[in-house]
Design a protein around this motif. Structure first.
Motif, PDB file in Angstrom:
ATOM      1  N   ALA A   1      -7.931   1.947 -10.231  1.00  0.00           N
ATOM      2  CA  ALA A   1      -7.672   1.272  -8.619  1.00  0.00           C
ATOM      3  C   ALA A   1      -6.077   1.189  -8.367  1.00  0.00           C
ATOM      4  N   ILE A   2      -5.834   0.636  -9.481  1.00  0.00           N
ATOM      5  CA  ILE A   2      -4.275   0.106  -9.293  1.00  0.00           C
ATOM      6  C   ILE A   2      -3.332   1.335  -9.538  1.00  0.00           C
ATOM      7  N   GLY A   3      -3.804   2.192 -10.508  1.00  0.00           N
ATOM      8  CA  GLY A   3      -3.180   3.392 -10.783  1.00  0.00           C
ATOM      9  C   GLY A   3      -3.187   4.547  -9.741  1.00  0.00           C
ATOM     10  N   ARG A   4      -4.225   4.393  -9.238  1.00  0.00           N
ATOM     11  CA  ARG A   4      -4.340   5.477  -8.036  1.00  0.00           C
ATOM     12  C   ARG A   4      -3.432   4.994  -7.154  1.00  0.00           C
ATOM     13  N   THR A   5      -2.987   3.904  -6.672  1.00  0.00           N
ATOM     14  CA  THR A   5      -2.261   3.560  -5.717  1.00  0.00           C
ATOM     15  C   THR A   5      -0.692   3.774  -6.222  1.00  0.00           C
ATOM     16  N   LEU A   6      -0.409   3.218  -7.350  1.00  0.00           N
ATOM     17  CA  LEU A   6       0.756   3.030  -7.848  1.00  0.00           C
ATOM     18  C   LEU A   6       1.530   4.666  -8.309  1.00  0.00           C
ATOM     19  N   VAL A   7       0.523   5.465  -8.453  1.00  0.00           N
ATOM     20  CA  VAL A   7       0.778   6.779  -8.744  1.00  0.00           C
ATOM     21  C   VAL A   7       1.745   7.421  -7.566  1.00  0.00           C
ATOM     22  N   LEU A   8       1.373   7.040  -6.393  1.00  0.00           N
ATOM     23  CA  LEU A   8       2.166   7.298  -5.032  1.00  0.00           C
ATOM     24  C   LEU A   8       3.566   6.635  -4.852  1.00  0.00           C
ATOM     25  N   GLU A   9       3.793   5.834  -5.844  1.00  0.00           N
ATOM     26  CA  GLU A   9       5.299   5.233  -5.699  1.00  0.00           C
ATOM     27  C   GLU A   9       5.285   4.340  -4.332  1.00  0.00           C
ATOM     28  N   PRO A  10       4.598   3.554  -4.000  1.00  0.00           N
ATOM     29  CA  PRO A  10       4.486   2.817  -2.863  1.00  0.00           C
ATOM     30  C   PRO A  10       5.792   1.590  -2.857  1.00  0.00           C
ATOM     31  N   ASP A  11       6.519   1.537  -1.605  1.00  0.00           N
ATOM     32  CA  ASP A  11       7.385   0.398  -1.643  1.00  0.00           C
ATOM     33  C   ASP A  11       6.676  -1.004  -1.224  1.00  0.00           C
ATOM     34  N   LEU A  12       5.528  -0.924  -0.786  1.00  0.00           N
ATOM     35  CA  LEU A  12       4.697  -1.986  -0.284  1.00  0.00           C
ATOM     36  C   LEU A  12       3.305  -1.976  -0.875  1.00  0.00           C
ATOM     37  N   LEU A  13       2.831  -2.715  -1.929  1.00  0.00           N
ATOM     38  CA  LEU A  13       1.581  -2.845  -2.317  1.00  0.00           C
ATOM     39  C   LEU A  13       0.789  -4.149  -1.779  1.00  0.00           C
ATOM     40  N   LEU A  14      -0.322  -3.765  -1.246  1.00  0.00           N
ATOM     41  CA  LEU A  14      -1.280  -4.607  -0.599  1.00  0.00           C
ATOM     42  C   LEU A  14      -2.557  -4.899  -1.431  1.00  0.00           C
ATOM     43  N   MET A  15      -2.884  -5.911  -1.930  1.00  0.00           N
ATOM     44  CA  MET A  15      -4.255  -6.344  -2.708  1.00  0.00           C
ATOM     45  C   MET A  15      -5.094  -7.432  -2.046  1.00  0.00           C
ATOM     46  N   ASP A  16      -6.407  -6.977  -1.815  1.00  0.00           N
ATOM     47  CA  ASP A  16      -7.201  -7.590  -1.214  1.00  0.00           C
ATOM     48  C   ASP A  16      -8.361  -8.285  -2.257  1.00  0.00           C
ATOM     49  N   GLU A  17      -8.204  -9.550  -2.624  1.00  0.00           N
ATOM     50  CA  GLU A  17      -9.263 -10.053  -3.721  1.00  0.00           C
ATOM     51  C   GLU A  17      -9.394  -9.169  -4.796  1.00  0.00           C
ATOM     52  N   ALA A  18      -8.270  -8.564  -5.300  1.00  0.00           N
ATOM     53  CA  ALA A  18      -8.435  -7.249  -6.230  1.00  0.00           C
ATOM     54  C   ALA A  18      -9.073  -7.748  -7.674  1.00  0.00           C
TER      55      ALA A  18
END
Length: 242
Positions: free
Chosen positions: A138-155
């Protein structure tokens, strides 16, 4: 990076956020902590553009937020993986959805699998993974898009203590390497102390206090007396607020 002024969000007659103000510098991390029902997940969804406020303003990277934002990544508590797609395809999916193809997708997914230690699991389905492995995907699927803001909900809430710490270490390493702004919503005091440079205490839809963490990111921080002291400060503020 993030500026919130006088934010109010309500669900019918239930006011979830009340005149909330908050700021997070670009490239910094913050943890938002409070009891269930205090509004912290609503705040995260508002930052993601998934919840429309009744009043107030949210600005990200200097621009008013009016909906979903391409540079924002969101990791949900239930991971949000596609159960019929392999680990590789789960990571490739968001890239392909934005028009990526061929060698570029393969290179970026391969690099992410290596960074997450998942090279040998690329062919597996989510149902064949442990909770910690699912969280890394789940972390990788988000980081692969190279976001400048990452939000995590009770991850990491559903993980055992040791796996939780490994996921927190992974998030911190990714933050140091990539420099994104990070907002972590949690009810776990240790997680807030470890991942937050700035820690926001919430109660009844408001931020009641803000704690600074001058030792954030130091080597072996969990073993330092300052980590214990910060946890005690967070706990005391939570008791006072609730």
């Amino acid at each position: 990076m993030i500026g919130i002024r006088d934010l109010e969000v309500a669900y019918e007659q239930d006011i979830a956020l009340k005149q909330l103000n908050m700021s997070v510098p670009a490239g910094a991390t913050c943890a938002v902590i409070g009891p269930s029902g205090c509004g912290k997940t609503t705040l995260l969804y508002a930052l993601a553009g998934l919840v429309r406020p009744q009043s107030g303003e949210i600005a990200i990277a200097g621009a008013p937020l009016s909906g979903l934002r391409q540079g924002t990544g969101l990791i949900l508590q239930d991971y949000g993986l596609l159960p019929w797609k392999t680990v590789y395809d789960n990571l490739a999916f968001p890239l392909k959805a934005r028009g990526g193809a061929g060698a570029e997708v393969n290179d970026r997914v391969g690099a992410m699998l290596a960074a997450l230690g998942l090279e040998s699991l690329g062919h597996r389905l989510p149902g064949e993974l442990s909770g910690g492995q699912k969280q890394r995907v789940a972390i990788g699927r988000t980081l692969v898009l190279e976001p400048d803001l990452l939000l995590m909900d009770e991850a990491s809430s559903a993980l055992d203590a040791l796996t939780k710490e490994r996921i927190q270490d992974l998030v911190l390493e990714a933050h140091k390497a990539r420099g994104f702004t990070l907002v972590v919503v949690t009810h776990n005091i240790e997680e807030a102390a470890f991942l937050g440079q700035r820690i926001f205490i919430m109660s009844q839809g408001r931020i009641t206090s803000v704690l600074e963490n001058p030792h954030f990111g130091e080597a072996d921080f969990r073993d330092h007396p300052s980590f214990f002291e910060l946890r005690q400060r967070i706990r005391r503020h939570l008791y006072e607020a609730n």
